[in-house]
Write a protein that holds these residues in place. Sequence first.
Motif, PDB file in Angstrom:
ATOM      1  N   CYS A  99     -11.314  15.425  34.993  1.00  0.00           N
ATOM      2  CA  CYS A  99     -10.461  14.325  34.545  1.00  0.00           C
ATOM      3  C   CYS A  99     -10.138  13.408  35.712  1.00  0.00           C
ATOM      4  O   CYS A  99     -10.289  13.760  36.879  1.00  0.00           O
ATOM      5  CB  CYS A  99      -9.185  14.856  33.904  1.00  0.00           C
ATOM      6  SG  CYS A  99      -8.099  15.744  35.043  1.00  0.00           S
ATOM      7  N   VAL A 100      -9.693  12.229  35.354  1.00  0.00           N
ATOM      8  CA  VAL A 100      -9.229  11.230  36.309  1.00  0.00           C
ATOM      9  C   VAL A 100      -7.723  11.114  36.128  1.00  0.00           C
ATOM     10  O   VAL A 100      -7.218  11.126  34.999  1.00  0.00           O
ATOM     11  CB  VAL A 100      -9.913   9.870  36.058  1.00  0.00           C
ATOM     12  CG1 VAL A 100      -9.249   8.771  36.860  1.00  0.00           C
ATOM     13  CG2 VAL A 100     -11.393   9.964  36.391  1.00  0.00           C
ATOM     14  N   VAL A 101      -6.995  11.020  37.228  1.00  0.00           N
ATOM     15  CA  VAL A 101      -5.533  10.963  37.182  1.00  0.00           C
ATOM     16  C   VAL A 101      -5.053   9.562  37.540  1.00  0.00           C
ATOM     17  O   VAL A 101      -5.451   9.000  38.562  1.00  0.00           O
ATOM     18  CB  VAL A 101      -4.911  11.981  38.167  1.00  0.00           C
ATOM     19  CG1 VAL A 101      -3.383  11.892  38.127  1.00  0.00           C
ATOM     20  CG2 VAL A 101      -5.388  13.393  37.842  1.00  0.00           C
ATOM     21  N   TYR A 102      -4.198   9.018  36.682  1.00  0.00           N
ATOM     22  CA  TYR A 102      -3.526   7.750  36.974  1.00  0.00           C
ATOM     23  C   TYR A 102      -2.078   8.080  37.269  1.00  0.00           C
ATOM     24  O   TYR A 102      -1.383   8.685  36.454  1.00  0.00           O
ATOM     25  CB  TYR A 102      -3.626   6.805  35.774  1.00  0.00           C
ATOM     26  CG  TYR A 102      -2.969   5.459  35.986  1.00  0.00           C
ATOM     27  CD1 TYR A 102      -3.689   4.390  36.507  1.00  0.00           C
ATOM     28  CD2 TYR A 102      -1.628   5.251  35.662  1.00  0.00           C
ATOM     29  CE1 TYR A 102      -3.095   3.150  36.709  1.00  0.00           C
ATOM     30  CE2 TYR A 102      -1.028   4.019  35.854  1.00  0.00           C
ATOM     31  CZ  TYR A 102      -1.765   2.970  36.374  1.00  0.00           C
ATOM     32  OH  TYR A 102      -1.172   1.747  36.562  1.00  0.00           O
ATOM     33  N   LEU A 103      -1.618   7.695  38.466  1.00  0.00           N
ATOM     34  CA  LEU A 103      -0.283   8.081  38.905  1.00  0.00           C
ATOM     35  C   LEU A 103       0.536   6.844  39.255  1.00  0.00           C
ATOM     36  O   LEU A 103       0.090   5.982  40.012  1.00  0.00           O
ATOM     37  CB  LEU A 103      -0.384   8.997  40.126  1.00  0.00           C
ATOM     38  CG  LEU A 103       0.891   9.701  40.589  1.00  0.00           C
ATOM     39  CD1 LEU A 103       1.427  10.636  39.499  1.00  0.00           C
ATOM     40  CD2 LEU A 103       0.613  10.495  41.867  1.00  0.00           C
ATOM     41  N   THR A 104       1.731   6.785  38.698  1.00  0.00           N
ATOM     42  CA  THR A 104       2.642   5.666  38.948  1.00  0.00           C
ATOM     43  C   THR A 104       3.987   6.206  39.413  1.00  0.00           C
ATOM     44  O   THR A 104       4.472   7.202  38.881  1.00  0.00           O
ATOM     45  CB  THR A 104       2.867   4.840  37.661  1.00  0.00           C
ATOM     46  OG1 THR A 104       1.610   4.397  37.168  1.00  0.00           O
ATOM     47  CG2 THR A 104       3.746   3.638  37.929  1.00  0.00           C
ATOM     48  N   TYR A 105       4.562   5.513  40.382  1.00  0.00           N
ATOM     49  CA  TYR A 105       5.863   5.934  40.936  1.00  0.00           C
ATOM     50  C   TYR A 105       6.932   4.934  40.532  1.00  0.00           C
ATOM     51  O   TYR A 105       6.766   3.731  40.694  1.00  0.00           O
ATOM     52  CB  TYR A 105       5.745   6.022  42.452  1.00  0.00           C
ATOM     53  CG  TYR A 105       7.037   6.392  43.139  1.00  0.00           C
ATOM     54  CD1 TYR A 105       7.648   7.612  42.906  1.00  0.00           C
ATOM     55  CD2 TYR A 105       7.638   5.505  44.031  1.00  0.00           C
ATOM     56  CE1 TYR A 105       8.828   7.955  43.535  1.00  0.00           C
ATOM     57  CE2 TYR A 105       8.817   5.842  44.673  1.00  0.00           C
ATOM     58  CZ  TYR A 105       9.408   7.061  44.426  1.00  0.00           C
ATOM     59  OH  TYR A 105      10.581   7.390  45.053  1.00  0.00           O
ATOM     60  N   PHE A 106       8.065   5.455  40.016  1.00  0.00           N
ATOM     61  CA  PHE A 106       9.149   4.598  39.565  1.00  0.00           C
ATOM     62  C   PHE A 106      10.417   4.771  40.402  1.00  0.00           C
ATOM     63  O   PHE A 106      11.463   4.254  40.037  1.00  0.00           O
ATOM     64  CB  PHE A 106       9.484   4.903  38.097  1.00  0.00           C
ATOM     65  CG  PHE A 106       8.419   4.469  37.136  1.00  0.00           C
ATOM     66  CD1 PHE A 106       8.344   3.162  36.707  1.00  0.00           C
ATOM     67  CD2 PHE A 106       7.489   5.376  36.655  1.00  0.00           C
ATOM     68  CE1 PHE A 106       7.366   2.752  35.820  1.00  0.00           C
ATOM     69  CE2 PHE A 106       6.508   4.988  35.761  1.00  0.00           C
ATOM     70  CZ  PHE A 106       6.447   3.669  35.344  1.00  0.00           C
ATOM     71  N   GLY A 107      10.337   5.509  41.481  1.00  0.00           N
ATOM     72  CA  GLY A 107      11.524   5.751  42.284  1.00  0.00           C
ATOM     73  C   GLY A 107      11.691   4.712  43.373  1.00  0.00           C
ATOM     74  O   GLY A 107      11.215   3.588  43.266  1.00  0.00           O
ATOM     75  N   GLY A 108      12.361   5.097  44.465  1.00  0.00           N
ATOM     76  CA  GLY A 108      12.622   4.159  45.549  1.00  0.00           C
ATOM     77  C   GLY A 108      12.128   4.673  46.879  1.00  0.00           C
ATOM     78  O   GLY A 108      11.689   5.810  47.007  1.00  0.00           O
ATOM     79  N   GLU A 109      12.216   3.814  47.885  1.00  0.00           N
ATOM     80  CA  GLU A 109      11.716   4.172  49.209  1.00  0.00           C
ATOM     81  C   GLU A 109      12.475   5.362  49.793  1.00  0.00           C
ATOM     82  O   GLU A 109      11.923   6.164  50.546  1.00  0.00           O
ATOM     83  CB  GLU A 109      11.820   2.966  50.138  1.00  0.00           C
ATOM     84  CG  GLU A 109      10.840   1.855  49.775  1.00  0.00           C
ATOM     85  CD  GLU A 109      10.808   0.754  50.818  1.00  0.00           C
ATOM     86  OE1 GLU A 109      11.075   1.059  52.003  1.00  0.00           O
ATOM     87  OE2 GLU A 109      10.541  -0.388  50.449  1.00  0.00           O
TER      88      GLU A 109
END
Length: 206
Positions: A99-109
């Motif tokens: 599989c291929v993974v798409y990863l998104t981050y919604f947090g902060g620095e």
Amino acid sequence: MPRTTGAAPLREGVPDFDPSMKKFSAAFYLILLGLTVLVLGCLGLWLWLGNEVFLYVMIALFAVYLFHLIYSMVHADRREKREQTTEELLRAGLKGGDCVVYLTYFGGERHIRKPSPHKAEYLVELYPPSVDGECLKKHLWFGLSDREEKLLSGAKRYEAKIAYPALALIEGKTVYLAAGFYEAAKEQAAFSQLLNKNTIVLYGEN
């Protein structure tokens, strides 16, 4: 390992995560300590002055103390079970074939420098290896048409919001990662496993 470079949207929030971290936050212990001091203080004033008002205040504070303790324990247990279920489903999805993974981050620095062990700040999506990589690079924020989004949605095998510890399950995969997040995370030891044990493809480059 092939990687591209660039910068992409980085919203808000990681040193190494210690699996032995307590399930309760610092706020829980501070509140508990404060209530304990107040209860004991009122008890002491009642014994010293003999004023029943302090006794009633102490009883009320002790009730709040018990409520805080019980509520926090129940909430922590529910959160722990929810996190375990999510990780089990993600593990099954990752082991269910290539599989291929798409990863998104919604947090902060701040949480890139110091990861939150419980906040579900990551969106992970699993796709078959045949997925159109160029479409993935435009997914969500970068101009993919509604029709193409629907096609991607139909190909999606799994989707979940996960917390930082679950990133350790992603290994030996092609991971599409926001360039902005990559630039911020590449110097952080907390993300070395994710970045070094996967093939990283960046999206959202300038």
